[in-house]
Design a protein around this motif. Sequence first.
Motif, mmCIF file in Angstrom:
data_model
loop_
_atom_site.group_PDB
_atom_site.id
_atom_site.type_symbol
_atom_site.label_atom_id
_atom_site.label_comp_id
_atom_site.label_asym_id
_atom_site.label_seq_id
_atom_site.Cartn_x
_atom_site.Cartn_y
_atom_site.Cartn_z
ATOM 1 N N LYS A 92 11.141 6.738 2.999
ATOM 2 C CA LYS A 92 10.144 7.217 3.839
ATOM 3 C C LYS A 92 8.988 8.170 2.915
ATOM 4 C CE LYS A 92 8.526 9.225 8.143
ATOM 5 N NZ LYS A 92 7.355 9.884 7.734
ATOM 6 N N HIS A 95 6.993 6.198 0.546
ATOM 7 C CA HIS A 95 5.919 5.269 1.227
ATOM 8 C C HIS A 95 4.756 6.289 1.964
ATOM 9 C CE1 HIS A 95 4.287 3.566 4.867
ATOM 10 N NE2 HIS A 95 4.524 2.403 4.401
ATOM 11 N N ASP A 96 4.998 7.234 2.261
ATOM 12 C CA ASP A 96 3.960 7.997 2.606
ATOM 13 C C ASP A 96 3.148 8.483 1.460
ATOM 14 O OD1 ASP A 96 4.891 7.863 5.246
ATOM 15 O OD2 ASP A 96 5.894 9.802 5.545
ATOM 16 N N ALA A 99 0.917 5.548 0.421
ATOM 17 C CA ALA A 99 -0.077 5.495 1.327
ATOM 18 C C ALA A 99 -1.393 6.644 1.506
ATOM 19 C CB ALA A 99 0.416 5.593 3.034
ATOM 20 N N LYS A 100 -0.778 7.844 1.243
ATOM 21 C CA LYS A 100 -1.847 8.940 0.937
ATOM 22 C C LYS A 100 -2.644 8.789 -0.313
ATOM 23 C CE LYS A 100 1.148 12.837 2.258
ATOM 24 N NZ LYS A 100 1.922 14.005 2.289
ATOM 25 N N ILE A 102 -3.597 5.693 -1.477
ATOM 26 C CA ILE A 102 -4.474 4.800 -1.125
ATOM 27 C C ILE A 102 -5.465 5.211 -0.230
ATOM 28 C CG2 ILE A 102 -4.601 2.531 0.184
ATOM 29 C CD1 ILE A 102 -1.700 1.732 -0.791
ATOM 30 N N HIS A 103 -5.160 6.151 0.727
ATOM 31 C CA HIS A 103 -6.145 6.633 1.675
ATOM 32 C C HIS A 103 -7.201 7.577 0.927
ATOM 33 C CE1 HIS A 103 -7.547 9.692 4.586
ATOM 34 N NE2 HIS A 103 -7.701 8.653 5.252
#
Length: 111
Positions: A92, A95-96, A99-100, A102-103
């Motif tokens: 997790k 993954h997070d 995602a950070k 990419i954001h």
Amino acid sequence: MNEVQGKALQFLRETEGVANGKCWRWLQKCHLMKSLEALIMAALSQSLKTNAIKARIDGTQEDASCRMCCDKDETINHLLSECPKLAQVEYKLGHDNVAKGIHWDLCKQYG
């Protein structure tokens, strides 16, 4: 040069011509420490000293079980995506973090 770095260099030499090196460009752009890059390459070539390798190939260990869950054999695939103990936190977190990233890139790109 340690064993992991040697394996990584061997793997790079063997795969140098694959798709004109396009599949390895991400590694050049990351600006990783050489030791981390070697570790990644060793993992990709399935040459890390997991319990399964120690038990089945090296013969230096009897038990091939995962150190974390003690349920299945400790292979690279098991550690990276199957181990239920690692899934609780580490998967997790990874993954997070992706995602950070990419954001953040999307925020910079579109203001």
